[in-house]
Design an enzyme around this catalytic site. Structure first.
Site, short mmCIF file in Angstrom:
data_model
loop_
_atom_site.label_atom_id
_atom_site.label_comp_id
_atom_site.label_asym_id
_atom_site.label_seq_id
_atom_site.Cartn_x
_atom_site.Cartn_y
_atom_site.Cartn_z
N ARG A 323 0.65 -1.32 0.06
CA ARG A 323 -0.08 -0.08 -0.05
C ARG A 323 0.73 1.38 -0.10
NH1 ARG A 323 -1.41 2.82 4.42
NH2 ARG A 323 -1.30 1.29 5.84
N HIS A 327 -3.64 4.89 4.58
CA HIS A 327 -4.64 3.95 4.79
C HIS A 327 -6.10 4.38 4.29
CE1 HIS A 327 -7.74 1.70 7.32
NE2 HIS A 327 -7.13 0.75 6.70
N TYR A 336 4.59 6.07 10.86
CA TYR A 336 4.88 4.89 11.09
C TYR A 336 5.73 3.95 10.17
CZ TYR A 336 0.46 3.48 8.63
OH TYR A 336 -0.38 3.59 7.49
#
Length: 447
Positions: A323, A327, A336
């Site tokens: 990805r 998100h 992160y």
């Protein structure tokens, strides 16, 4: 009364000789035959005197990943291309490219406050479109929330895409009552997406069981259930696979292993060999595929569908992808993971680049075609966007419809309460005045 030893002895004699001998390609030529115990939970399990623990599906090896195109779009030596012609290949590429055009626009539109939420498919275009292209048009789709490409492959109108995201009256399926990207379309056999994670997995087992019992569709259609590797950590994953393995029914479990469950990397999600390792535990044919290789995904899902339909059973496909987008609009993935890591993935293993290079190698694509495609897709997406901005929301009465054939007393009371609030404040309180004009009929409730 017969003793347990006698029962086992008689049961052992009743098992045909063919079932008491197991052969293996790795067995020694003159090794003694393996005998099976009378064990209800695993009647074909060979009896051994060797204490042996294992933690790999293939023993001493990880599950391999099926690939057709390398990172540069060339056919890998020894790979077999799936059967596709020029028109089909170009359609694959067109649909894959339409996804990021829509995603970029609608992501920015959300940042402008024009829609409430959005999720992109950046980096996973090959997994979604390649799997969609392998399905039949009547196959039932139970998506998670990155499967807009399945609808686009099935010619879902851009007006409906925008209508759902803008909650306007072009949203035929949910009538403006769902969050953006929670698509649904009975006409396209696409079950409405719901926000709670993994709920579609046991539902898919039920859909497949229904197809198994339907004499008109048995042996013709199947269901496919999409989910991420994060959803596979939910209890519904195991419930769904357990139901499907026992009840049967044509079903493809398609896991998009994109590296992160929101902010949680796969290293913090499981210690086993991905999600594919769990398929054999439920007695399912399983394959792991390069999810950034649209031809590999196409070939793998075609074969998975054949096995599901002809065998009337569930098959598990794990697509290994990444990805590259956040998100959702509620997430900042750079909190992160390193920005450079994302940029490297965009360049090194880009599914769009790989497919474009493949088309160019075939002589089916060139720079002029690329420029024309980008211009035409931007144009049609912007036209759909402008139209959606000026399309009113459905009538306000839709809040109370489509659950009961006849409205119950409690909803009648709520409708009257809302009518009184709008009568009292609808023309004087600015937030109400601003919102009411967005609805068909100026937000006036019907009698």
């Amino acid at each position: 009364m017969l003793s347990l030893r006698t029962i086992r002895a008689r049961s052992w004699r009743s098992i045909p000789l063919a079932r008491t001998i197991a052969t293996s390609e790795t067995s020694a030529p003159h090794s003694p035959p393996q005998r099976h115990g009378f064990l209800p939970g695993a009647p074909a399990s060979a009896i051994t005197t060797k204490l042996h623990f294992f933690n790999s599906v293939l023993e001493q090896s990880q599950i391999p990943t099926y690939r057709v195109l390398d990172g540069s779009g060339n056919i890998v030596e020894g790979a077999v291309e799936p059967e596709i012609d020029e028109a089909f290949a170009r359609r694959l590429y067109h649909t894959m490219n339409l996804l990021p055009v829509l995603d970029t626009l609608l992501y920015n539109v959300q940042r402008q406050g024009k829609i409430s939420f959005y999720m992109t498919t950046h980096g996973e275009e090959a997994s979604v479109v390649g799997s969609a292209a392998a399905l039949g048009s009547r196959d039932e789709v139970l998506g998670q929330y990155r499967e807009m490409g399945v609808l686009l492959w099935r010619d879902y109108p851009l007006s409906s895409v925008m209508g759902q995201c803008f909650s306007n009256e072009n949203d035929d399926s949910t009538k403006g009552r769902q969050m953006p990207v929670h698509f649904g379309s009975p006409e396209h056999h696409f079950h409405t997406i719901s926000s709670p994670l993994a709920t579609q997995i046991p539902q898919a087992a039920g859909v497949a069981y229904a197809l198994k019992r339907d004499t008109e569709r048995r042996g013709k259609d199947c269901a496919i259930c999409y989910f991420g590797e994060g959803a596979a950590s939910e209890g519904d994953f195991h419930a769904g696979l357990g139901m499907a393995s026992v009840l049967g029914g044509p079903l493809i479990f398609f896991c998009r292993n994109n590296g992160f469950a929101i902010s949680t990397p796969t290293t913090d999600q499981y210690a086993g060999d991905g999600i594919a390792a769990r398929g054999p535990a439920y007695g399912m044919d399983t394959v792991r595929v390069d999810g950034n290789d649209v031809l590999a995904v196409l070939g793998a899902v075609r074969e998975a569908r054949r096995r599901a339909v002809t065998g009337g059973k569930a098959v598990l496909v794990e697509a290994m992808t990444y990805r590259v987008g956040h998100h959702s609009t509620s997430d900042d993935s750079y909190a992160y993971r390193a920005r450079q890591e994302v940029e490297d993935w965009k360049k090194i293993d880009n599914p769009l680049h790989r497919m474009r290079r493949y088309l160019e190698t075939k002589g089916w694509w060139d720079a002029a075609a690329e420029e024309a495609l980008k211009d035409s897709q931007k144009k049609i997406v912007m036209e759909a966007f402008r139209a959606a901005e000026n399309t009113p929301k459905p009538v306000l009465d839709n809040i109370f419809t489509d659950v009961w054939d006849e409205m119950p007393w409690i909803l009648k009371e709520q409708k009257e309460e809302l009518r009184e609030i709008l009568r009292k404040y609808g023309d004087v309180w600015e937030p109400y005045k601003t919102e009411r004009v967005k609805f068909r009929g100026n937000g006036v409730l019907e009698p």
